[in-house]
Structures are given as C-alpha cells and as structure tokens.
Design an enzyme around this catalytic site. Sequence first.
Site, PDB file in Angstrom:
ATOM      1  CG  LEU A  34      -2.047  -1.062   1.233  1.00 34.61           C
ATOM      2  CD1 LEU A  34      -2.811  -0.998   2.540  1.00 34.61           C
ATOM      3  CD2 LEU A  34      -2.997  -0.916   0.047  1.00 34.61           C
ATOM      4  N   GLY A  35       1.994   1.223   0.643  1.00 31.76           N
ATOM      5  CA  GLY A  35       2.802   2.443   0.686  1.00 31.76           C
ATOM      6  C   GLY A  35       3.942   2.310   1.672  1.00 31.76           C
ATOM      7  CD  GLU A  36       8.722   2.178   0.214  1.00 31.49           C
ATOM      8  OE1 GLU A  36       9.899   2.398   0.537  1.00 31.49           O
ATOM      9  OE2 GLU A  36       8.363   1.249  -0.525  1.00 31.49           O
ATOM     10  N   GLY A  37       6.772   4.799   4.272  1.00 32.40           N
ATOM     11  CA  GLY A  37       7.274   6.075   4.781  1.00 32.40           C
ATOM     12  C   GLY A  37       8.762   5.944   5.016  1.00 32.40           C
ATOM     13  N   GLY A  38       9.311   6.893   5.742  1.00 31.57           N
ATOM     14  CA  GLY A  38      10.742   6.861   6.007  1.00 31.57           C
ATOM     15  C   GLY A  38      11.147   5.721   6.917  1.00 31.57           C
ATOM     16  CG  PHE A  39      11.104   6.102  10.388  1.00 32.27           C
ATOM     17  CD1 PHE A  39      12.388   6.063  10.893  1.00 32.27           C
ATOM     18  CD2 PHE A  39      10.556   7.344  10.064  1.00 32.27           C
ATOM     19  CE1 PHE A  39      13.115   7.231  11.102  1.00 32.27           C
ATOM     20  CE2 PHE A  39      11.266   8.517  10.266  1.00 32.27           C
ATOM     21  CZ  PHE A  39      12.561   8.462  10.784  1.00 32.27           C
ATOM     22  CB  SER A  40       6.799   1.906   8.721  1.00 29.02           C
ATOM     23  OG  SER A  40       6.061   3.068   8.353  1.00 29.02           O
ATOM     24  CE  LYS A  57       3.958   2.885  10.976  1.00 33.37           C
ATOM     25  NZ  LYS A  57       3.546   4.093  11.698  1.00 33.37           N
ATOM     26  CG  ASP A 164       3.880  13.677  10.097  1.00 32.56           C
ATOM     27  OD1 ASP A 164       3.898  14.789   9.524  1.00 32.56           O
ATOM     28  OD2 ASP A 164       4.168  12.619   9.516  1.00 32.56           O
TER      29      ASP A 164
END
Length: 318
Positions: A34-40, A57, A164
């Site tokens: 589905l997606g990703e961030g800087g840490f996960s 997650k 955030d």
Amino acid sequence: MNSLGLSLILKMGCICAKETFTVNGRKYTVREHLGEGGFSTVSLVEDSLTHKKYAVKKIVCHGPEDQRLALKEIEYHTIIKHPNVIECIDSTHKGTADPVVNATSEVLLILPYYHKGTLANELERRGKSSDYMNPNEILEIFLQICDGVKAFHEAKPEPLAHRDLKTANIVLGEGLTPVIMDLGSVAQARIKVCGAHTAQTLQDVAAERCSMPYRAPELFNVDSYCMIDERTDIWSLGCILYALCYFKSPFDTVYERGDSVALAVMSANISFPESAPYNEDIQQLILSMLKANPMERPYIYSVIEHAHDVLAKLEGRV
C-alpha cells in the site's frame, strides 16, 4: 527448457507465491503493497481464517532507539482510544536490533483497512475537477479530526502531541468519517528546551518525522530556551482545514516549487484563492490557528468552540 523459459517461470513463481506471516497465532497473507514512509512499509493483508482484510505496518529497527520508538508507538495505541484515531488490533515484535552485528528487528502492527484511502487522496481527486465540498461538510469533518486530536492532548499521565498531522495521515471511513493514523511521530507534548543541544535534537527529530508543509514554525528553528507544547498540532490543523477548503496545505505549492518552506512557514503569510466558495468566517478560523508565534495559537478546546460557532452561523442557528 531454455534459460529464458526457466527465468520466466521463476519470475511467475515469485509473483504467485504470497508472503505469509503470523502474529500471536493468527496467520495473514500479504495481498498488496500500500505504501511506505521513512521508517515503515504498509501492506494490505488478509486473515487466512476469516479472509477479513487488514493493513499491516512493518517497522524495521536498525538500533535500540528505533526499537524503543516502535514499541512506544504500540504503547500510544493503548493510551489513545477514540473513534477518530486508528485502532491497533494486534502487534508483535521479532528479534533485537543491534547495529554492532548488523542485526535488525521488526515490529508489526495490525490495523483496520480503510478502502476509501486517505483524505489526501480524496482532496487530490476533488482538486482535479475543482469539486469543492460544502462548508458545512468541511466543518463536520474538521470537528471530528479535532475530537481525535483532543484525545492526544488530554492523554494521561501527560498530554501527547501527534506532531505529524496531515491529510495523508487521515484515512476515511464510512460517510467520510476521518480517522487519524500513524502514531510513529507521537511524543510528549510539553517540552522545556534548555540549551542548544536539546533544541538541535528536537529540530532533527522534527525534520525526520514531521512533514514540511504541515510542520509548525517553532519546529523548523527551535530556540535554545523555549517551551514547545501541543499547539504544534494546532498549526497542522490550520493547514488541514485550509486543505479541506482548497485541496492542499497553504505551503504545498512552495514545497512543490522547491522554494524554502521554512521561510514561508515562519513568515506565516497566508493567501486564499478567490474562486472557492468559502466565507470570511472559515478563513478567520484558519488564520486563528496559523499564528507563527505558538503562544498566540488557541488550544484545541477553543478551536472546537470556534468551529462550532462558524458551523452554527452557517446553519442559521445564531
């Protein structure tokens, strides 16, 4: 069989083989990234027994501090229980992060899956055709977001700040019910900064974990001696209300142009598109939150009261 045919079969095998994992005795199959961030990373998964869909997650921790923060995120889910804040259904962690031997650990959070996506997705879709929401609907969504934020600010034993808040961190349930997600940036709300080292540490954490177009000015350039409190979230709420009206944060365009978001934010020079169907009352509500000096910003209770007053006026109740 030639090598090309074999490689195709191997590739197909990789596509067909679904990754599975177990959390506290329940088996899940990964369906989609589905997606990703800087840490996960976040994936769509299915419970192998019930076939119900969830979002998982996965946080990969490279050191003890990463691991501490990831486990803290699980803890914040146990503290904050509110219909407008995402629930953590289950969680686990595997391994121990140790940078000396290059060992990582994993923390997994099983979360509800919201098929409507995020508020950012909805606003992007509407923005393409200038499909403005009506003011009443905007304020009703905004008030629910505020209720979720209030749960953080009223946390015991001490107030928490999300740090955030942004349209991409709000998923939409049935009837466009907003649900705040991603508790990875949550922190103690009230921090007394005494000295340049503490200020720099806080500034570095904010640079890592707080998205620029929604980040409060005091987090861009942290003074050596100051008090940071939950009103960092109030600034972000001002940006979210602006986005609900005009599809983007007031600082998204600056960010997209590659200009200095920090300068734009610290000057707090807000302009409103003339084409949108919103009156001065909503604009004043936005401006009340987007004060460069955090001490001039209202607390969440005043924001909710002000938003209710604007809504009552729109509905002709006052």
